[in-house]
Each structure stands twice: as C-alpha cells, then as structure tokens.
Write a protein that holds these residues in place. Structure first.
Motif, PDB file in Angstrom:
ATOM      1  N   MET A 161      -2.987  10.146  -4.192  1.00 19.37           N
ATOM      2  CA  MET A 161      -2.302   8.908  -4.541  1.00 19.37           C
ATOM      3  C   MET A 161      -1.636   9.020  -5.904  1.00 19.37           C
ATOM      4  SD  MET A 161      -3.791   5.054  -4.441  1.00 19.37           S
ATOM      5  CE  MET A 161      -5.393   5.788  -4.309  1.00 19.37           C
ATOM      6  N   SER A 172      -0.753   6.197  -7.756  1.00 11.11           N
ATOM      7  CA  SER A 172      -0.601   4.765  -7.984  1.00 11.11           C
ATOM      8  C   SER A 172      -0.367   4.492  -9.459  1.00 11.11           C
ATOM      9  CB  SER A 172      -1.822   4.017  -7.458  1.00 11.11           C
ATOM     10  OG  SER A 172      -2.973   4.560  -8.042  1.00 11.11           O
ATOM     11  N   ASP A 178       1.838  -0.787  -7.617  1.00 13.01           N
ATOM     12  CA  ASP A 178       2.761  -0.019  -6.780  1.00 13.01           C
ATOM     13  C   ASP A 178       2.396   1.457  -6.899  1.00 13.01           C
ATOM     14  OD1 ASP A 178       4.193  -2.283  -6.083  1.00 13.01           O
ATOM     15  OD2 ASP A 178       5.597  -2.092  -7.759  1.00 13.01           O
ATOM     16  N   ALA A 179       3.131   2.306  -6.164  1.00 12.50           N
ATOM     17  CA  ALA A 179       2.837   3.735  -6.236  1.00 12.50           C
ATOM     18  C   ALA A 179       4.120   4.537  -6.158  1.00 12.50           C
ATOM     19  CB  ALA A 179       1.901   4.135  -5.098  1.00 12.50           C
ATOM     20  N   SER A 188       1.852   0.897   0.836  1.00 16.15           N
ATOM     21  CA  SER A 188       0.505   0.427   0.521  1.00 16.15           C
ATOM     22  C   SER A 188       0.449  -0.143  -0.890  1.00 16.15           C
ATOM     23  CB  SER A 188      -0.473   1.587   0.655  1.00 16.15           C
ATOM     24  OG  SER A 188      -0.058   2.630  -0.191  1.00 16.15           O
ATOM     25  N   HIS A 189      -0.276  -1.211  -1.055  1.00 13.66           N
ATOM     26  CA  HIS A 189      -0.471  -1.790  -2.390  1.00 13.66           C
ATOM     27  C   HIS A 189      -1.945  -1.760  -2.688  1.00 13.66           C
ATOM     28  CE1 HIS A 189       3.626  -3.523  -2.709  1.00 13.66           C
ATOM     29  NE2 HIS A 189       3.545  -3.372  -1.417  1.00 13.66           N
ATOM     30  N   THR A 190      -2.375  -0.780  -3.417  1.00 14.23           N
ATOM     31  CA  THR A 190      -3.818  -0.684  -3.675  1.00 14.23           C
ATOM     32  C   THR A 190      -4.112  -0.896  -5.139  1.00 14.23           C
ATOM     33  OG1 THR A 190      -3.324   1.655  -3.433  1.00 14.23           O
ATOM     34  CG2 THR A 190      -4.785   0.688  -1.821  1.00 14.23           C
TER      35      THR A 190
END
Ligand code: FAD
Ligand code: FAD
Ligand code: SF4
Ligand code: SF4
Ligand code: FES
Lengths: 476, 307
Positions: B8, B10, B87-88, B305-307
């Motif tokens: 990831m 992010s 965001d990423a 994806s929003h992690t």
C-alpha cells in the motif's frame, strides 16, 4: 476428429495461410494483426505433417516441444490434450506461437521444408493455446505440498515467469520482484499489442497467481532491496536473477539529444506500457508521429515493432534504416512481410551519420550514408562498408534507435561477489545456471545477451530444476 | 510474511506549504528504510497516469513513511496535490538515483529556488550532520512561495531568504545573494544549487570564475528511473549520461543546460492541452460529494480504496 491422410495426400495440401486483418485497415490501429487458425484450418494444416519417426522439428525447437505428438492430438480433435502436451515443455505457448522465429527453429528444421513449405508449427501452437484459453479450461496443475523453502525471482519476463511456474509446482514459496508497475517484462513493455495482445500475458500471470506465485511490482532489486538482503534478512533460500537486457544502446553520433530522437525502449515503453497511443485516456505523451516522417534504425524485431507502431500513430512516411541488406535482417520473416504490406519503406544499406535539428532543438533530418556489403565479419554476415561521397539528407521528425541493448548493471553493481563478463552480463554455469555467488542463479537475456522469448523461457526452466536440486540437497 | 513494498502507498498526512506546493507523507516502509539524501521515487497516481519522479524530502524508517513535496505545475502534479490523508498513490518505486555526495567540504552554500528548496533540504541536513558550515539561500518569487524556511534555518549556520519582488527577505535573485557573499570574501568551498534550470545555470556561471565546485540536481523527463529508456539523458562534459542512474546530481560546470531545457520542452503542447482539459474538468467537478476526485475523472478504473 479425423483420420490421418496417406503420405502422398498430405504433401498435396498447401501450407495454410494465417488469416490476418487487411493491411491498410490494420496499419491504423493496435488490434492484433493475425486472427488465428480456426478448427478447420488447424486440422487441415496438421494433416500436412509427415509424422516423422525422427522428428527434426523437435530438435529445432530450443525447448524440444513434442511437435509431432501435439500435431497428432490436433488431428484427433483432442485440443485440450494437445495443449497439455505443449505445456510439458513450453509454459507460454500462446506467446511463443505468436513470437518465436519459427523459420530458424522448429519450422526451419521441419523435413517438409526440404521440398515443400514447412509445417506451420507456430500457427498450430497458437491455435491450441488459444483454444485452451478461450474455453477457459486450462487445467491448472496442483502444486506439491509446501516445502517451506523460499525463492526470490528478480524480473518478470519469460525467464522469471517460467521459473516461477516450475518452482511453485514443486511446493516452494515463490516471490517475483519486478521494477516496473506491471508484470511481463518485454512481453508487456516491448512487444506491441498488435503482435501480442496484453491480455494473453495477463492471463498467464493470473494463472501463476492462482497457483500461489506472489508478485511484487515496484521493487527494484539493487535499489529497494539488494540480493544480499533477500538472502540474509528476508530469508530467501535462493535467488534467480532474470533482469533481461534492458539497457538501450545509442549510436554516439552528433545530434542524438535532439527532441524526437528516441531509444526503442523509450518509444515502445511509452506506446505499449504507458499506452500513449490512446492519448484521450492515458496521460503519458509520445512525441507526435501523426503526418510526420518517422525513421527506425535497425533490422531486428524491435525495429519492426517500432516502425509498425509509428505507422499506427499516423506517420506519413515510416522508414526502416538498416546498414546491411534485407537478407541479413535478424527480424522474424513474418514481421518484415507484415511491415512491407502495411506500407513501411525499407532503406537497407543505409546508415545514419548525423541527426540534424532546428534552433529549438527538435529533430528535422538525418544525414544518411549509403553502404555496400564487403567481406563476411565475425558473425558470418557480410560487413557493411560505407560508400564514399554517398551522403544525403533525409527529412525526419522522429527517429527511433533500435540497434540493440546491453546489460543493466543495477543488480550486478550491488552484488559484488557475483561475477560478470566484460560486457556486464552475469556469468552463469551453462548447465545449472549457477552464478559465482552461492544461492544465486541467473538466466535469460541477462546471461545470454538479447535473445528470444523461448530461450529465456528455457533458461527459466533450467534454473528451476537446479534451484530445486539445490534446495533439496543444500549442496552448491 | 514480510512487509512488502507494493502492499500500500497510502497517504498518512498531507498539507499545503504554499499555494500549489503540497507536502505528503506516504506509507512506503521499504523505501523509508533505504533512502539516502538526494534520492527520488517515481510515482504513478492512477491506472491511466504517467510516471513522474519526485525527490524524497524526508523519511521516517520507524513509521515507514517518506515525505514528498510537490509543486502542482501540470496535470500529474496537480492530481497528486488533490490527494489527502486517507487517499493512496497507486505506484511508488524507489529509492532511485545516487545519494548526494556527502563529505566534509568545509563551508557549503545550499541554494534552493522554489520547490528546489524542498529537494535541497535533505542534502543540507546530511551536509550539516557531517560537520559542514552550511549557508543556505532560499529563493522564491514572492513571500507566499517561500517554503521550508524554518526547517532550513534549523539545519543551517546562516540562512538568507530572497524574493524576486522583495515581498519578503531581501529583494533579488539567489545569484545576487551568492555573488555578494563571494565578493565579501566569505569562504565557500562547495555550492549545491537546486531549482529551475535558468537558476542552476546562473549559479554555475557565478561560481565558475571563482572555481568553486558546484553541484546541481538535474530534472530531465524520466519514465522508468532505472536506466532502461534513456529518456533522461543529459549532456555532461559532452558525454551522454542517464540522470536517473548516474545522477541526478552532476558537476554544474560541465552540464549543458541549454540541451536540458530544450529536452524538457519536448511535450510542451501535449502537456498544456492535458492541463487545460484537466482544469476544465476540475471546474465542474468541485461538487461536495465525498468521493475521490480521480474516481470521477476516470470512472473506468472503478472505486479506489479509502483506508
Ligand atoms: C521490442 C522487442 C521485440 C521482440 N520480439 C521478439 C520476438 O518476436 N520473438 C522472440 O522470440 N523474442 C523477441 N524479443 C526478445 C525477447 O523479448 C527477449 O529475449 C526476452 O523477453 C528475454 O526475457 P527475459 O526474461 O530474460 O527478460 P525480459 O523480458 O527483459 O524481462 C526482464 C524483467 O526484469 C525487470 N527488471 C530488470 N531489472 C530489474 C531489477 N533490478 N529489479 C527488478 N526487476 C528488474 C525488467 O523490468 C523486466 O520486466 C523482442 C524483444 C524486444 C525488446
Ligand atoms: C530527479 C527528479 C526529482 C524531482 N523532484 C521533484 C520534487 O521533489 N517536487 C516537485 O514538485 N517536482 C520534482 N521534480 C519535477 C517533477 O517530476 C515534474 O514537475 C513533473 O513530472 C511534472 O509533471 P506534470 O504532469 O505535473 O506536468 P507536465 O505538464 O507534464 O510537465 C511540466 C514540466 O515538467 C517536466 N516533466 C514532465 N513530465 C516529466 C517526467 N515524467 N519526469 C520529469 N519531468 C517531467 C517537463 O519539464 C515539463 O515541461 C523532479 C524531477 C526529477 C527528474
Ligand atoms: S516453442 Fe517456438 S520453436 Fe518451439 S515449437 Fe513452439 S514455436 Fe516452434
Ligand atoms: S519435421 Fe515436420 S513433418 Fe516431421 S514431424 Fe516435425 S512437423 Fe511433422
Ligand atoms: S528514466 Fe529511463 S533511463 Fe532514466
């Protein structure tokens, strides 16, 4: 399912031609040029095979694909079995069926070629592989129980992928590290969509993933992680270096820095990997070829891919500039034919001596020298010799240099105890592909220099065998 | 399982340092662990995006983060600057390029122009750490564009701020300041200059007659960043060098700046068209629905994806 014809009848059948898109239509898009045999064509072509007792074709193939048995199964209509037979020796048949230089390998050795045209082995191979993929019935073999051993593979070209495929079956944990953001090596960033659709490569990669191979993109070995770190801190038991021959060669002539002069690697990467041909949807630009004069320098597959890409980007004139004659061109015969049909202009026996630009630094032309063939050189090909006083100017807006590649030193320079030769390629034992560093193997273009997909794949499989042996015995 | 690079990227923090200049902290543990001053990453924002190089301004190996500071000048950098914590980034690869040459030179002038200050900052820190006397000159067009002043001050023995319009610090160019220091007889053993091409070229011309060794960090257009494409080639001492693997730092007195400037204009028309299209899109896209901007621009890539 069909009966075999008697030998006399077989040789009466002409070699079946590969159906292809109309040359003028296809020259403007990136759709695949060849559309492939259908069942009927495949069977008809297969009937031509003489079923030799000592099939020369098998010896002609660098990995010894059992061509005769595959052909038999095609005649019997057992396409999935034919595919399985192919996969015994060749893990990427849909790829090799499309890109192998068959004329110098399997087909070059086929006995039919002595009096007739050789069997279209590549086309049959492609048919079988496509059939398997399209029916979605690729029976994936089940890996052996986990051995607890870990192997790192550096580079995701055909050498790395085939090694990964074999090792995962043996139950080893396999991680493929790739510097770019996508998996596939030259199959993805070099060879264009119109010759090898990317979804074929992606299907194979997905299959490997389903079998348990782990892929790590965006990792540059030598930068993000070193080989020593893989072996020591990260606990890998063996490493296979398959980084390809990706260092572009330039010509070292004046004007090479002008805007519009590209290496083939950059031009093809922008067009294929970054999809610059679809400028409405992708952000990476490529210097405009539309309605302009584009020259590709070189005579190999890379040059043909470059020039045909330029045509598809709208070039008004697309030239191949090659310093020898057409007979010496290393490109596959099919690519040369396709290029000509599409309207590429071949300027053989010409060599650029200077690029010319305008005040803003953009390319406007190229000074060319005419050549003639002299005595054979070390490679056995006749050496091109410049003709005095023959220089002239060709107006050119874009030039792509496709005269070969060398070894990228990133891994070698950070792995000092792994020996390289004087050109920077990795030294590996021919039979085992062991390098001079314990636990590290190498193969594909980074050992052999630029070669072919099938040779790289063969190297990957050889490496898998000796890595497996090393992991089992611990003996170096 | 090992913690691996691609898991990831992010964004854990993001804020503007100045109009159009944003600082982003990104989760990239393998890079954070490895990077040295002067190295960069190549970033791709989304599936249809291009690959752009950005210097690693700072890193925290403990937290596994790297910091980038991005000036929004074209489509891709503006897209980066639309992103926020949560965001990423799709792809981040590095650390690329050679680390800066960190040695005890004696007294070093570190000159940063615009966003170049952010690129020079990690090297200034490293130069200071090995015991150099660091004189920093931070330049910007106007007051609001001065960045990293406090950080630079903390790592410098002396700091000068200059602005083109005189709205902050001294009025003038970084080269005026440098010339003044040299003429005042200050001993300067080494100069590091990072900023727009004309600025770096001007610095080289100031130091050349005084034979002060000068390093610049070049910013040619890159694709892979690993020596594979040759697009980043620059002329140094009349030799072709790949900036991504042989640089990005080079001896300023040997660099052909004119060639670099010409090559950086290669895609000018395409870049301008892309930016215009993007800005038009931004205008009507600024509705308050809580969804990622990129997702709207490229519905074909699907939800992110929003992690
Ligand atoms: C344009 C073009 C057309 C061609 N056409 C044909 C053809 O028609 N038929 C044919 O048989 N052959 C063809 N070839 C040759 C063939 O593609 C190569 O011989 C083959 O791909 C070599 O495989 P490889 O696995 O050794 O390396 P590659 O396919 O080059 O893959 C190496 C991979 O390693 C990655 N890598 C490199 N360094 C690092 C690192 N430090 N860390 C992590 N990853 C790294 C690279 O990004 C790349 O993905 C062509 C080649 C080109 C360039
Ligand atoms: C080693 C290196 C480190 C850099 N570090 C930073 C940094 O820390 N912060 C920062 O804000 N900027 C940095 N840059 C510059 C940054 O990469 C460019 O501003 C960015 O690529 C512009 O992309 P764009 O789409 O926003 O603009 P565009 O409109 O596409 O381009 C604007 C200008 O940026 C340059 N450029 C375009 N594409 C590229 C590319 N792929 N690679 C390099 N330059 C390009 C060209 O000169 C172009 O004219 C660095 C560049 C290099 C080479
Ligand atoms: S792998 Fe290549 S050489 Fe071997 S049989 Fe298939 S097409 Fe022929
Ligand atoms: S050599 Fe030719 S004819 Fe003989 S088995 Fe092989 S493909 Fe068939
Ligand atoms: S960016 Fe491709 S070689 Fe430097």
């Amino acid at each position: 399912m069909a009966e075999r014809l008697p030998p006399k009848e077989r040789t009466k059948i002409p070699r079946q031609a590969m159906p292809e898109r109309d040359a003028l239509e296809r020259a403007h898009n990136f759709c695949e040029v060849n559309s492939g045999f259908d069942l009927a064509l495949a069977e008809k072509e297969a009937q031509r095979c003489l079923a030799c007792a000592d099939p020369k074709c098998v010896h002609g193939c660098p990995v010894g694909v059992k061509v005769r048995e595959v052909v038999d199964l095609v005649i019997e209509g057992e396409y999935l079995k034919a595919a399985a037979k192919l996969r015994e020796d060749n893990v990427l048949p849909a790829v090799t069926g499309r890109v192998c230089p068959q004329e110098t390998q399997c087909e070059g050795a086929c006995i039919l070629g002595k009096r007739f045209a050789p069997l279209a082995i590549g086309h049959i191979e492609r048919f079988v592989a496509d059939y398997e993929r399209q029916t979605g019935e690729a029976g994936l073999p089940t890996p052996a129980p986990p051995t607890g051993k870990k192997v790192a593979i550096v580079g995701s070209g055909p050498a790395g992928l085939s090694c990964a495929g074999d090792l995962i079956l043996k139950g080893h944990h396999v991680t493929v590290f790739e510097a770019l953001h996508e998996i596939g090596g030259v199959l993805l960033y070099g060879i264009p969509e119109f010759r090898l659709p990317k979804d074929i490569v992606q299907t194979e990669v997905a299959n490997l993933g389903r079998m348990g191979v782990e892929f790590q993109t965006n990792v540059v070995i030598g930068k993000t992680i070193t080989v020593d770190e893989l072996l020591n801190e990260m606990g890998y038991d063996a490493v296979f270096v398959a980084t390809g021959a990706g260092l572009p060669k330039f010509m070292n002539i004046p004007g090479e820095h002008l805007g519009g002069v590209y290496s083939a690697n950059e031009f093809l990467t922008r067009v294929n990997l970054m999809k610059a041909y679809d400028a409405d949807h992708y952000d990476s630009p490529v210097y405009s070829c539309a309605n302009r004069n584009v020259a590709i320098i070189g005579g190999g597959n890379t040059a043909m891919d470059g020039v045909r890409s330029a045509l598809r980007l709208g070039a008004k004139n697309a030239y191949i500039i090659y310093r020898r004659s057409e007979a010496e061109m290393p490109a596959r015969v099919e690519e040369v034919h396709h290029a000509k049909d599409e309207g590429v202009q071949f300027m053989t026996l010409h060599n650029p001596v200077e690029f010319i630009g305008n005040d803003e630094g953009f390319l406007t032309g190229m000074r060319l020298q005419k050549m003639e063939l002299g005595a054979p050189d070390d490679s056995g090909r006749r050496r091109p010799v410049p003709m005095p006083g023959s220089e002239f100017l060709l107006p050119i807006d874009v030039a792509v240099i496709a005269i070969g590649t060398g070894a990228n030193p990133l891994v070698q320079s950070t792995t000092p105890d792994m020996q390289t030769n004087k050109w920077g390629y990795i030294v590996a034992d021919e039979a085992t592909l062991r390098t001079t560093k314990r636990g590290v193997f190498a193969g594909g273009d980074i050992v052999s220099g630029s070669a072919t997909v099938i040779l790289a794949m063969g190297a990957g499989r050889t490496a898998a065998r000796s890595i497996h042996e090393f992991l089992n015995t611990g003996v170096w | 399982m090992n913690q691996l690079a691609t898991s990831m990227f992010s964004i854990v923090e993001a804020w503007f340092l100045a109009p159009d200049i944003k600082l982003l902290k990104i989760q990239a543990p393998l890079i954070a662990r490895k990077r040295k001053a002067g190295q960069f990453v190549i970033v791709r924002v989304h599936e249809h995006g291009e690959r752009i190089p950005l210097t690693i301004a700072d890193a925290d190996p403990g937290l596994g983060t790297i910091t980038i500071i991005v000036q929004g000048i074209g489509k891709t950098t503006r897209q980066v600057n639309l992103l926020n914590a949560g965001d990423a980034l799709l792809d981040v690869v590095g650390p690329l390029g050679n680390p800066s040459d960190i040695r005890l030179f004696g007294s070093v002038a570190v000159i940063g122009g615009g966003v170049g200050t952010a690129i020079a900052y990690p090297t200034a820190v490293a130069l200071k750490e090995v015991g150099n006397f660091v004189i920093s000159i931070v330049g910007a067009r106007s007051k609001e564009l001065v960045i990293m002043e406090e950080e630079m001050r903390a790592t410098s023995d002396e700091l000068f701020v200059v602005t083109d319009d005189g709205s902050y610090g001294r009025q003038g160019l970084v080269t005026d300041m440098l010339r003044e220091l040299i003429e005042a007889g200050r001993s300067i053993d080494h100069v590091l200059a990072i900023g727009p091409i004309p600025m770096m070229q001007a610095v080289a011309e100031v130091t050349r007659p005084h034979k002060i060794a000068t390093t610049v960090s070049l910013n040619p257009i890159m694709v892979d960043g690993t020596g594979m494409c040759g697009g980043c080639r620059v002329l140094v001492g009349n030799e072709s060098r790949f900036a991504c693997v042989e640089g990005p730092e080079f001896n300023a007195h040997a660099v052909d700046f004119r060639m670099l400037a010409q090559r950086n204009r290669l895609y000018r028309s395409q870049e301008q068209a892309a930016l215009k299209k993007f800005e038009n899109w931004l205008q009507y896209a600024l509705d308050p629905t809580p969804c990622c901007q990129l997702e709207k621009e490229h519905p074909e890539i699907g939800p992110r994806s929003h992690t």
